[in-house]
Write a protein that holds these residues in place. Structure first.
Motif, mmCIF file in Angstrom:
data_model
loop_
_atom_site.group_PDB
_atom_site.id
_atom_site.type_symbol
_atom_site.label_atom_id
_atom_site.label_comp_id
_atom_site.label_asym_id
_atom_site.label_seq_id
_atom_site.Cartn_x
_atom_site.Cartn_y
_atom_site.Cartn_z
ATOM 1 N N PRO A 391 22.948 41.671 36.373
ATOM 2 C CA PRO A 391 22.465 41.368 35.017
ATOM 3 C C PRO A 391 21.145 40.623 34.980
ATOM 4 C CG PRO A 391 24.112 39.768 35.648
ATOM 5 C CD PRO A 391 23.990 40.724 36.807
ATOM 6 N N SER A 392 20.533 40.336 36.128
ATOM 7 C CA SER A 392 19.261 39.609 36.174
ATOM 8 C C SER A 392 18.246 40.406 36.966
ATOM 9 C CB SER A 392 19.453 38.222 36.797
ATOM 10 O OG SER A 392 20.319 37.433 36.010
ATOM 11 N N PRO A 393 17.647 41.437 36.348
ATOM 12 C CA PRO A 393 16.683 42.264 37.079
ATOM 13 C C PRO A 393 15.435 41.468 37.420
ATOM 14 C CG PRO A 393 16.664 42.785 34.738
ATOM 15 C CD PRO A 393 17.820 41.865 34.962
ATOM 16 N N ALA A 394 14.707 41.959 38.425
ATOM 17 C CA ALA A 394 13.479 41.289 38.852
ATOM 18 C C ALA A 394 12.436 41.349 37.745
ATOM 19 C CB ALA A 394 12.934 41.955 40.116
ATOM 20 N N LYS A 395 11.468 40.447 37.832
ATOM 21 C CA LYS A 395 10.388 40.423 36.858
ATOM 22 C C LYS A 395 9.515 41.668 37.024
ATOM 23 C CE LYS A 395 11.366 36.418 35.035
ATOM 24 N NZ LYS A 395 11.812 36.317 33.633
ATOM 25 N N PRO A 396 8.864 42.121 35.930
ATOM 26 C CA PRO A 396 7.997 43.296 36.040
ATOM 27 C C PRO A 396 6.818 43.052 36.972
ATOM 28 C CG PRO A 396 8.524 42.806 33.743
ATOM 29 C CD PRO A 396 8.993 41.645 34.554
ATOM 30 N N VAL A 397 6.394 44.112 37.658
ATOM 31 C CA VAL A 397 5.207 44.066 38.518
ATOM 32 C C VAL A 397 4.345 45.270 38.152
ATOM 33 C CG1 VAL A 397 6.394 42.926 40.416
ATOM 34 C CG2 VAL A 397 6.335 45.416 40.330
ATOM 35 N N PRO A 398 3.063 45.254 38.551
ATOM 36 C CA PRO A 398 2.232 46.438 38.303
ATOM 37 C C PRO A 398 2.878 47.687 38.888
ATOM 38 C CG PRO A 398 0.878 44.601 39.005
ATOM 39 C CD PRO A 398 2.310 44.166 39.160
ATOM 40 N N ARG A 399 2.803 48.781 38.130
ATOM 41 C CA ARG A 399 3.508 49.984 38.553
ATOM 42 C C ARG A 399 2.890 50.646 39.778
ATOM 43 N NH1 ARG A 399 4.805 54.180 34.243
ATOM 44 N NH2 ARG A 399 2.605 54.010 33.744
ATOM 45 N N ASP A 400 1.657 50.229 40.166
ATOM 46 C CA ASP A 400 1.070 50.821 41.362
ATOM 47 C C ASP A 400 1.553 50.143 42.632
ATOM 48 O OD1 ASP A 400 -0.197 48.469 40.955
ATOM 49 O OD2 ASP A 400 -2.244 49.255 41.026
ATOM 50 N N ASP A 401 2.391 49.099 42.485
ATOM 51 C CA ASP A 401 2.995 48.450 43.648
ATOM 52 C C ASP A 401 4.303 49.191 43.944
ATOM 53 O OD1 ASP A 401 4.245 46.842 45.512
ATOM 54 O OD2 ASP A 401 3.454 44.987 44.663
ATOM 55 N N LYS A 402 4.221 50.221 44.764
ATOM 56 C CA LYS A 402 5.348 51.131 44.938
ATOM 57 C C LYS A 402 6.576 50.446 45.527
ATOM 58 C CE LYS A 402 2.906 54.589 43.474
ATOM 59 N NZ LYS A 402 3.160 55.177 42.142
ATOM 60 N N THR A 403 6.365 49.518 46.457
ATOM 61 C CA THR A 403 7.493 48.867 47.124
ATOM 62 C C THR A 403 8.300 48.035 46.144
ATOM 63 O OG1 THR A 403 6.241 48.787 49.170
ATOM 64 C CG2 THR A 403 8.166 47.357 49.000
ATOM 65 N N LYS A 404 7.608 47.153 45.423
ATOM 66 C CA LYS A 404 8.302 46.295 44.471
ATOM 67 C C LYS A 404 8.854 47.094 43.306
ATOM 68 C CE LYS A 404 5.783 42.046 45.512
ATOM 69 N NZ LYS A 404 4.911 40.978 44.953
ATOM 70 N N ALA A 405 8.101 48.102 42.856
ATOM 71 C CA ALA A 405 8.571 48.904 41.728
ATOM 72 C C ALA A 405 9.883 49.589 42.067
ATOM 73 C CB ALA A 405 7.506 49.933 41.342
ATOM 74 N N LYS A 406 10.018 50.029 43.303
ATOM 75 C CA LYS A 406 11.262 50.684 43.720
ATOM 76 C C LYS A 406 12.422 49.709 43.646
ATOM 77 C CE LYS A 406 13.746 54.010 45.452
ATOM 78 N NZ LYS A 406 14.042 55.223 44.670
ATOM 79 N N GLN A 407 12.182 48.437 43.987
ATOM 80 C CA GLN A 407 13.243 47.429 43.939
ATOM 81 C C GLN A 407 13.639 47.076 42.513
ATOM 82 O OE1 GLN A 407 11.496 44.211 46.112
ATOM 83 N NE2 GLN A 407 11.704 45.196 48.099
ATOM 84 N N GLN A 408 12.787 47.440 41.546
ATOM 85 C CA GLN A 408 13.027 47.022 40.173
ATOM 86 C C GLN A 408 13.830 48.017 39.347
ATOM 87 O OE1 GLN A 408 8.911 46.202 39.023
ATOM 88 N NE2 GLN A 408 9.726 44.309 38.238
ATOM 89 N N GLU A 409 14.097 49.177 39.866
ATOM 90 C CA GLU A 409 14.805 50.168 39.071
ATOM 91 C C GLU A 409 16.161 49.617 38.630
ATOM 92 O OE1 GLU A 409 14.987 53.817 41.131
ATOM 93 O OE2 GLU A 409 12.836 54.166 41.072
ATOM 94 N N ILE A 410 16.454 49.772 37.356
ATOM 95 C CA ILE A 410 17.686 49.222 36.788
ATOM 96 C C ILE A 410 18.610 50.366 36.406
ATOM 97 C CG2 ILE A 410 18.628 47.631 35.083
ATOM 98 C CD1 ILE A 410 15.789 46.763 34.507
ATOM 99 N N LYS A 411 19.809 50.334 36.877
ATOM 100 C CA LYS A 411 20.787 51.321 36.461
ATOM 101 C C LYS A 411 21.252 51.008 35.047
ATOM 102 C CE LYS A 411 22.473 52.344 41.115
ATOM 103 N NZ LYS A 411 23.644 52.404 42.016
ATOM 104 N N GLY A 412 21.697 52.043 34.341
ATOM 105 C CA GLY A 412 22.056 51.882 32.933
ATOM 106 C C GLY A 412 23.058 50.783 32.665
ATOM 107 N N TRP A 413 24.097 50.705 33.503
ATOM 108 C CA TRP A 413 25.121 49.688 33.259
ATOM 109 C C TRP A 413 24.627 48.292 33.611
ATOM 110 C CZ3 TRP A 413 28.996 50.117 30.158
ATOM 111 C CH2 TRP A 413 29.535 51.378 29.907
ATOM 112 N N ASP A 414 23.644 48.173 34.525
ATOM 113 C CA ASP A 414 23.033 46.874 34.788
ATOM 114 C C ASP A 414 22.217 46.415 33.582
ATOM 115 O OD1 ASP A 414 24.147 46.758 37.288
ATOM 116 O OD2 ASP A 414 22.347 47.416 38.351
ATOM 117 N N LEU A 415 21.541 47.362 32.942
ATOM 118 C CA LEU A 415 20.812 47.029 31.718
ATOM 119 C C LEU A 415 21.774 46.559 30.636
ATOM 120 C CD1 LEU A 415 18.210 46.968 30.054
ATOM 121 C CD2 LEU A 415 18.596 49.393 29.517
ATOM 122 N N TRP A 416 22.927 47.225 30.543
ATOM 123 C CA TRP A 416 23.948 46.795 29.577
ATOM 124 C C TRP A 416 24.419 45.381 29.900
ATOM 125 C CZ3 TRP A 416 29.071 45.637 30.892
ATOM 126 C CH2 TRP A 416 29.922 45.347 29.816
#
Length: 452
Positions: A391-416
């Protein structure tokens, strides 16, 4: 685009250029231009997946489309556009014109003094400002005014955020990289300027909140008001509105179209809340006279948040809507419970106890609110993690940072889960301010008054 508007992509510069222009750069990035991206800034990517079943998910998406159309159609009709798509297309053309206006404004007026001045004033339309000041009003000044102002602030933010995610219009710096946006402005902004631009909720708040305050004062305390009083109130309101709204243009975070939309929405909210409609008084009566009002309100906010437009990648407005819905829900339930408690024989309370005791009572209230918020959040996060959610996703990062952006993907139920935690925590915070803290004050022999 949800809600009857086209899904046409907004024509924006590459994200890297938009990020560059948030510093002090006055020239565009050398990165490749003319990239179509939406939304404009750093955002969290929410993984598309089946939440319940294909049929139910499809029904939810259709419900969101219908809900968004009810939000968008009145705006398009107000602008005399035949369809929402025409309205969006016209506004997209005006975004570029507005960005050029902002650039000319900055080249003409920018200096270090005005930079600091307008950055300072931008804080006074943030919800954090009201979270700091409204408890003082609740406990020490005017309980009714603070309660109704909470509904004006939160209701306006909810409405404005919904419109942002329906129209999905970019901010000036995302179409004209030479527009200067100070880093401090993005730090102060509760969404870090990562959301869409239209309408400006800062401009909306500056109008709705100041006008509501003036109308409330004249309604409740203005029986002997003189011409000087009226002039003073109007002058204060004008200064407040100008410093916040013009600052949005000066700081490069909104276009004239965004500010104009915020102005219009703010006027509508203020006149709906106070005279001639007096919607806030009607809401008070509804809260006091409706059986099981808590369940009714819970159903209402659950419906609104479920139907909240969900642009992909995700913008911060949905989580901010969870905050404001929680604040409204907690305030409504707390008001009903505190009214019932007082009517059953609790002490009436007074605010005439001297400044030292008022300060002590206020500090004690803030401590209680912070402790309750922190404990509840920690408990809920642990509970959801043990159940397999994050329930506590990582803070947003620039989308061109592929490594961190991959870690930030939130599944639907995590967003819920994140939405449930955010809404519940801020419901508790608001309830503590309206009901929990006054009960504690009475327990220690310093009950506060409950005007209204």
């Amino acid at each position: 685009m949800q809600g009857g508007a086209t899904e046409g992509l907004v024509h924006l510069r590459k994200v890297g250029e938009a990020i560059d222009c948030c510093g002090n750069q006055d020239v565009p990035s050398k990165r490749r231009k003319d990239k179509f991206v939406t939304p404009p800034m750093d955002t969290l990517k929410v993984e598309e997946e089946i939440l319940v079943s294909p049929f139910i998910d499809d029904m939810v998406r259709k419900g969101r489309d219908l809900f968004a159309s009810y939000l968008a159609v009145p705006v398009s009709r107000l602008h005399l556009d035949p369809t929402v798509a025409d309205c969006v297309e016209r506004k997209q053309r005006r975004v570029k014109e507005g960005a050029e206006f902002v650039l000319r404004l900055q080249k003409t007026l920018r200096n270090s003094v005005l930079d600091r001045f307008f950055i300072f004033w931008s804080f006074f339309a943030e919800e954090e400002f009201y979270l700091l000041t409204l408890p003082i009003m609740f406990w020490n000044v005017d309980y009714k005014f603070a309660r109704q102002m909470n509904f004006v602030v939160c209701g306006g933010l909810l409405w404005g955020n919904l419109l942002k995610d329906v129209f999905r219009l970019p901010r000036p710096a995302n179409v004209e990289p030479r527009v200067w946006v100070p880093h401090a402005a993005t730090q102060i902004d509760s969404t870090a300027c990562r959301d869409f631009g239209f309408p400006s909720t800062h401009a909306m708040n500056s109008v709705s909140n100041s006008l509501f305050a003036v109308l409330y004062y004249l309604e409740n305390y203005g029986s002997g008001a003189t011409a000087l009083t009226y002039c003073s109130l109007l002058l204060c309101m004008a200064v407040w509105i100008f410093c916040i709204s013009f600052g949005r243009l000066y700081l490069g975070v909104h276009s004239p179209m965004d500010v104009k939309g915020g102005f219009t929405l703010g006027l509508l909210i203020a006149f709906l809340a106070q005279r001639p409609v007096s919607l806030c008084d009607k809401i008070d009566a509804l809260l006091l006279n409706t059986p099981h009002v808590g369940l009714v309100l819970l159903l209402w906010i659950s419906t609104v948040l479920t139907l909240n437009p969900q642009p992909r990648p995700m913008t911060p407005t949905f989580m901010q809507n969870c905050v404001v819905c929680g604040l409204m829900f907690g305030a409504a339930v707390g008001f009903r419970m505190e009214t019932d408690r007082r009517s059953s024989g609790a002490a009436r309370g007074t605010n005439s106890i001297g400044i030292p005791l008022l300060v002590f009572r206020t500090i004690l209230g803030y401590v209680l609110v912070l402790v309750a918020r922190s404990l509840l959040k920690a408990i809920l996060v642990v509970a959801f993690r043990n159940a397999g959610f994050e329930p506590s996703p990582a803070k947003p990062v620039p989308r061109d940072d592929k490594t961190k952006a991959k870690q930030q993907e939130i599944k639907g139920w995590d967003l819920w889960a994140a939405a449930v935690v955010k809404t519940t925590v801020y419901s508790c915070l608001s309830w503590t301010i309206l009901c929990g803290a006054p009960a504690l004050f009475e327990l220690i022999g310093l009950p506060c008054a409950m005007s209204g």
